[in-house]
Design a protein around this motif. Structure first.
Motif, PDB file in Angstrom:
ATOM      1  N   LEU A 184      55.602 -25.491  59.027  1.00 47.60           N
ATOM      2  CA  LEU A 184      56.267 -24.758  57.950  1.00 47.60           C
ATOM      3  C   LEU A 184      56.774 -23.384  58.381  1.00 47.60           C
ATOM      4  CD1 LEU A 184      53.809 -25.603  55.027  1.00 47.60           C
ATOM      5  CD2 LEU A 184      56.090 -26.554  55.408  1.00 47.60           C
ATOM      6  N   ILE A 185      56.560 -23.028  59.637  1.00 44.24           N
ATOM      7  CA  ILE A 185      57.006 -21.720  60.126  1.00 44.24           C
ATOM      8  C   ILE A 185      58.494 -21.499  59.895  1.00 44.24           C
ATOM      9  CG2 ILE A 185      57.439 -20.424  62.253  1.00 44.24           C
ATOM     10  CD1 ILE A 185      54.695 -19.951  61.185  1.00 44.24           C
ATOM     11  N   PRO A 186      59.384 -22.497  60.197  1.00 39.63           N
ATOM     12  CA  PRO A 186      60.820 -22.260  59.939  1.00 39.63           C
ATOM     13  C   PRO A 186      61.143 -22.036  58.474  1.00 39.63           C
ATOM     14  CG  PRO A 186      60.541 -24.091  61.460  1.00 39.63           C
ATOM     15  CD  PRO A 186      59.172 -23.769  60.907  1.00 39.63           C
ATOM     16  N   THR A 187      60.269 -22.514  57.579  1.00 36.44           N
ATOM     17  CA  THR A 187      60.479 -22.276  56.152  1.00 36.44           C
ATOM     18  C   THR A 187      59.936 -20.913  55.732  1.00 36.44           C
ATOM     19  OG1 THR A 187      60.317 -24.652  55.716  1.00 36.44           O
ATOM     20  CG2 THR A 187      60.041 -23.174  53.837  1.00 36.44           C
ATOM     21  N   ILE A 188      58.796 -20.526  56.305  1.00 38.11           N
ATOM     22  CA  ILE A 188      58.186 -19.238  55.955  1.00 38.11           C
ATOM     23  C   ILE A 188      58.989 -18.087  56.550  1.00 38.11           C
ATOM     24  CG2 ILE A 188      56.099 -17.840  56.157  1.00 38.11           C
ATOM     25  CD1 ILE A 188      54.505 -20.449  56.374  1.00 38.11           C
ATOM     26  N   TYR A 189      59.359 -18.231  57.820  1.00 38.80           N
ATOM     27  CA  TYR A 189      60.147 -17.205  58.499  1.00 38.80           C
ATOM     28  C   TYR A 189      61.511 -17.808  58.847  1.00 38.80           C
ATOM     29  CZ  TYR A 189      55.569 -15.044  59.024  1.00 38.80           C
ATOM     30  OH  TYR A 189      54.330 -14.512  58.778  1.00 38.80           O
ATOM     31  N   GLN A 190      62.407 -17.773  57.895  1.00 38.43           N
ATOM     32  CA  GLN A 190      63.720 -18.395  58.097  1.00 38.43           C
ATOM     33  C   GLN A 190      64.564 -17.619  59.099  1.00 38.43           C
ATOM     34  OE1 GLN A 190      65.590 -18.968  54.292  1.00 38.43           O
ATOM     35  NE2 GLN A 190      63.787 -19.941  53.383  1.00 38.43           N
ATOM     36  N   HIS A 191      64.433 -16.312  59.088  1.00 33.03           N
ATOM     37  CA  HIS A 191      65.217 -15.463  59.989  1.00 33.03           C
ATOM     38  C   HIS A 191      64.280 -14.471  60.669  1.00 33.03           C
ATOM     39  CE1 HIS A 191      68.852 -17.024  58.052  1.00 33.03           C
ATOM     40  NE2 HIS A 191      68.256 -16.781  56.898  1.00 33.03           N
ATOM     41  N   ILE A 192      64.462 -14.296  61.963  1.00 36.25           N
ATOM     42  CA  ILE A 192      63.697 -13.319  62.736  1.00 36.25           C
ATOM     43  C   ILE A 192      64.665 -12.283  63.281  1.00 36.25           C
ATOM     44  CG2 ILE A 192      62.249 -12.943  64.762  1.00 36.25           C
ATOM     45  CD1 ILE A 192      61.101 -15.698  64.392  1.00 36.25           C
ATOM     46  N   GLN A 193      64.389 -11.025  62.947  1.00 34.20           N
ATOM     47  CA  GLN A 193      65.257  -9.937  63.393  1.00 34.20           C
ATOM     48  C   GLN A 193      64.427  -8.872  64.089  1.00 34.20           C
ATOM     49  OE1 GLN A 193      68.277  -8.474  60.669  1.00 34.20           O
ATOM     50  NE2 GLN A 193      67.810 -10.129  59.227  1.00 34.20           N
ATOM     51  N   LEU A 194      64.978  -8.349  65.169  1.00 39.27           N
ATOM     52  CA  LEU A 194      64.349  -7.243  65.882  1.00 39.27           C
ATOM     53  C   LEU A 194      65.342  -6.095  65.939  1.00 39.27           C
ATOM     54  CD1 LEU A 194      62.648  -9.116  68.890  1.00 39.27           C
ATOM     55  CD2 LEU A 194      61.576  -8.305  66.782  1.00 39.27           C
ATOM     56  N   GLY A 195      64.858  -4.915  65.591  1.00 34.58           N
ATOM     57  CA  GLY A 195      65.726  -3.746  65.610  1.00 34.58           C
ATOM     58  C   GLY A 195      65.025  -2.538  65.051  1.00 34.58           C
ATOM     59  N   VAL A 196      65.784  -1.541  64.698  1.00 28.56           N
ATOM     60  CA  VAL A 196      65.252  -0.303  64.139  1.00 28.56           C
ATOM     61  C   VAL A 196      65.044  -0.500  62.640  1.00 28.56           C
ATOM     62  CG1 VAL A 196      65.669   2.169  63.782  1.00 28.56           C
ATOM     63  CG2 VAL A 196      66.464   1.046  65.875  1.00 28.56           C
ATOM     64  N   PRO A 197      63.854  -0.156  62.101  1.00 30.70           N
ATOM     65  CA  PRO A 197      63.638  -0.285  60.657  1.00 30.70           C
ATOM     66  C   PRO A 197      64.708   0.472  59.863  1.00 30.70           C
ATOM     67  CG  PRO A 197      61.568   0.163  61.781  1.00 30.70           C
ATOM     68  CD  PRO A 197      62.654   0.320  62.801  1.00 30.70           C
ATOM     69  N   PHE A 198      65.288  -0.221  58.887  1.00 27.37           N
ATOM     70  CA  PHE A 198      66.345   0.344  58.045  1.00 27.37           C
ATOM     71  C   PHE A 198      67.558   0.766  58.878  1.00 27.37           C
ATOM     72  CE2 PHE A 198      62.225   1.393  56.136  1.00 27.37           C
ATOM     73  CZ  PHE A 198      62.299   0.607  54.985  1.00 27.37           C
ATOM     74  N   GLY A 199      67.655   0.186  60.082  1.00 29.87           N
ATOM     75  CA  GLY A 199      68.772   0.536  60.971  1.00 29.87           C
ATOM     76  C   GLY A 199      69.410  -0.702  61.570  1.00 29.87           C
ATOM     77  N   PRO A 200      70.091  -0.529  62.678  1.00 25.09           N
ATOM     78  CA  PRO A 200      70.785  -1.673  63.296  1.00 25.09           C
ATOM     79  C   PRO A 200      69.803  -2.707  63.840  1.00 25.09           C
ATOM     80  CG  PRO A 200      70.847   0.237  64.742  1.00 25.09           C
ATOM     81  CD  PRO A 200      70.270   0.715  63.438  1.00 25.09           C
ATOM     82  N   SER A 201      70.243  -3.960  63.866  1.00 23.55           N
ATOM     83  CA  SER A 201      69.453  -5.073  64.380  1.00 23.55           C
ATOM     84  C   SER A 201      69.984  -5.453  65.766  1.00 23.55           C
ATOM     85  CB  SER A 201      69.543  -6.273  63.435  1.00 23.55           C
ATOM     86  OG  SER A 201      68.848  -7.372  63.973  1.00 23.55           O
ATOM     87  N   PHE A 202      69.085  -5.567  66.725  1.00 21.57           N
ATOM     88  CA  PHE A 202      69.462  -5.902  68.094  1.00 21.57           C
ATOM     89  C   PHE A 202      69.337  -7.393  68.383  1.00 21.57           C
ATOM     90  CE2 PHE A 202      67.520  -1.582  68.293  1.00 21.57           C
ATOM     91  CZ  PHE A 202      68.696  -0.874  68.496  1.00 21.57           C
ATOM     92  N   PHE A 203      68.525  -8.084  67.601  1.00 25.07           N
ATOM     93  CA  PHE A 203      68.298  -9.503  67.869  1.00 25.07           C
ATOM     94  C   PHE A 203      68.124 -10.234  66.554  1.00 25.07           C
ATOM     95  CE2 PHE A 203      65.295 -13.010  68.496  1.00 25.07           C
ATOM     96  CZ  PHE A 203      65.965 -13.766  69.457  1.00 25.07           C
ATOM     97  N   HIS A 204      68.760 -11.377  66.446  1.00 25.03           N
ATOM     98  CA  HIS A 204      68.664 -12.177  65.227  1.00 25.03           C
ATOM     99  C   HIS A 204      68.522 -13.648  65.600  1.00 25.03           C
ATOM    100  CE1 HIS A 204      70.224 -14.547  61.797  1.00 25.03           C
ATOM    101  NE2 HIS A 204      69.569 -13.639  61.087  1.00 25.03           N
ATOM    102  N   LEU A 205      67.568 -14.318  64.952  1.00 26.63           N
ATOM    103  CA  LEU A 205      67.326 -15.728  65.237  1.00 26.63           C
ATOM    104  C   LEU A 205      67.128 -16.475  63.931  1.00 26.63           C
ATOM    105  CD1 LEU A 205      66.831 -17.905  67.418  1.00 26.63           C
ATOM    106  CD2 LEU A 205      64.393 -17.325  67.294  1.00 26.63           C
ATOM    107  N   ASP A 206      67.900 -17.538  63.745  1.00 27.75           N
ATOM    108  CA  ASP A 206      67.796 -18.369  62.545  1.00 27.75           C
ATOM    109  C   ASP A 206      66.970 -19.604  62.901  1.00 27.75           C
ATOM    110  OD1 ASP A 206      68.020 -19.717  60.205  1.00 27.75           O
ATOM    111  OD2 ASP A 206      70.214 -19.822  60.167  1.00 27.75           O
ATOM    112  N   LEU A 207      65.713 -19.619  62.477  1.00 28.91           N
ATOM    113  CA  LEU A 207      64.813 -20.711  62.838  1.00 28.91           C
ATOM    114  C   LEU A 207      65.187 -22.027  62.181  1.00 28.91           C
ATOM    115  CD1 LEU A 207      61.292 -18.993  62.794  1.00 28.91           C
ATOM    116  CD2 LEU A 207      62.751 -19.522  64.759  1.00 28.91           C
ATOM    117  N   GLN A 208      65.791 -21.973  61.013  1.00 36.27           N
ATOM    118  CA  GLN A 208      66.115 -23.206  60.308  1.00 36.27           C
ATOM    119  C   GLN A 208      67.209 -24.006  61.016  1.00 36.27           C
ATOM    120  OE1 GLN A 208      66.883 -22.118  56.170  1.00 36.27           O
ATOM    121  NE2 GLN A 208      64.807 -22.821  55.671  1.00 36.27           N
ATOM    122  N   ASN A 209      67.997 -23.347  61.818  1.00 42.27           N
ATOM    123  CA  ASN A 209      69.051 -24.051  62.546  1.00 42.27           C
ATOM    124  C   ASN A 209      68.596 -24.549  63.912  1.00 42.27           C
ATOM    125  OD1 ASN A 209      70.906 -23.679  60.476  1.00 42.27           O
ATOM    126  ND2 ASN A 209      71.598 -21.700  61.294  1.00 42.27           N
TER     127      ASN A 209
END
Length: 306
Positions: A120-145
């Motif tokens: 159920l991880i892809p359902t619980i965490y549909q998108h994973i983003q790494l970046g600065v809080p409240f700022g730009p995102s450097f990495f984005h991963l869509d687990l559902q795809n």
């Protein structure tokens, strides 16, 4: 040459007879023969289907995938188990507490429940983003795809196994007397060299037998990865894919059981030789010096009572 008249007469020992052992053995042989005859003549077992699918390409794919799951999960479990065992033995209370909580969670919950959660991880965490809080995102991963059931199955099995391997490795390390490490340090060995040349070779005698059992257990636990869901292991292909198509679940279960038995037998042989290798120089029999010391101690005890 004259016989020594003072010598005690020879004892005419008659071995005890155990007729009920033979009776019990005969009863067991008859029951086993009746079962084998009944299974061989029972059409419900579907022996023709069993022979047809025993070396089927889909079955062989399931065997290969099951072996992959076993190897990858065990490697992950052993690596994490070593880290966790070191954390448990560390004087740092933070490391010790983190390791204890990990073991508490993964040993205290069923592996099937853990595998369902990982599925159920892809359902619980549909998108994973790494970046600065409240700022730009450097990495984005869509687990559902992503199609990652195999990876999730390996992670789920490996993390569960790590909790058990940590205790096995810790028990092996603590079984080596501290004097061995102190002697190695006195000889100028570093901590890493002491572990590699002194502690671990002796600890392997304690680690190998339960680790071999864990590998065999892991092989059979892979049949639970349908909870992820991953449907390309041996059990899933035999009991769900082919049996659902042929409407003959019994022979397909026998096919899966046969391959599990074959692989388990090979692993047991490997475990035997590994145990034999790491038990070199170790004997459970007392040496002549130990027997002599034991006899002297016994003589002294009897003299003291007199």
């Amino acid at each position: 040459m004259a016989l020594d008249e003072s010598a005690p007469p020879a004892i005419n020992a008659v071995p005890l007879r155990h007729p009920w052992r033979w009776v019990g053995a005969a009863v067991i042989i008859v029951l086993v023969a009746l079962f084998i005859y009944g299974a061989a003549t029972n059409p419900a077992y579907g022996w023709s289907t069993y022979a047809e699918y025993l070396f089927n390409d889909r079955i062989m794919l399931g065997v290969f995938n099951t072996l992959q799951l076993t190897v990858y999960a065990m490697v992950l479990g052993i690596v994490l188990g070593v880290i966790l065992s070191v954390m448990r033995l560390s004087p740092n209370p933070v490391f010790g507490s983190v390791a204890w909580v990990f073991l508490w969670i993964f040993r205290g919950t069923p592996v099937y429940v853990q595998l369902v959660f990982w599925g159920l991880i892809p359902t619980i965490y549909q998108h994973i983003q790494l970046g600065v809080p409240f700022g730009p995102s450097f990495f984005h991963l869509d687990l559902q795809n992503l199609s990652i059931p195999f990876l999730l199955a390996v992670i789920g099995l490996g993390l569960n196994e790590a909790a058990y391997m940590a205790e096995i490795i810790r028990a092996g390390i603590t079984s080596v007397p501290e004097g061995q490490s102190e002697a190695s340090t006195a000889l100028g060995m570093s901590w890493g060299m002491t572990m590699r040349r002194t502690v671990l070779p002796q600890a392997m005698r304690v680690i190998i037998p339960p680790t071999g059992n864990e590998v065999i257990s892991m092989l059979k636990t892979t049949s639970l990865v349908t909870a992820v869901p991953y449907s390309y292991d041996l059990y899933s292909i035999a009991s769900r894919e082919i049996a659902a198509r042929t409407f003959e679940p019994v022979p397909m279960l026998l096919v899966a059981a046969t391959w599990y038995l074959v692989i388990t037998s090979v692993l047991m042989v490997g475990q035997y030789y590994l145990e034999k290798y790491f038990s070199r120089g170790i004997s459970r029999k007392l040496t002549s010096k130990q027997l002599e010391a034991l006899a002297k101690a016994q003589t002294g005890t009897e003299a003291g009572h007199v």
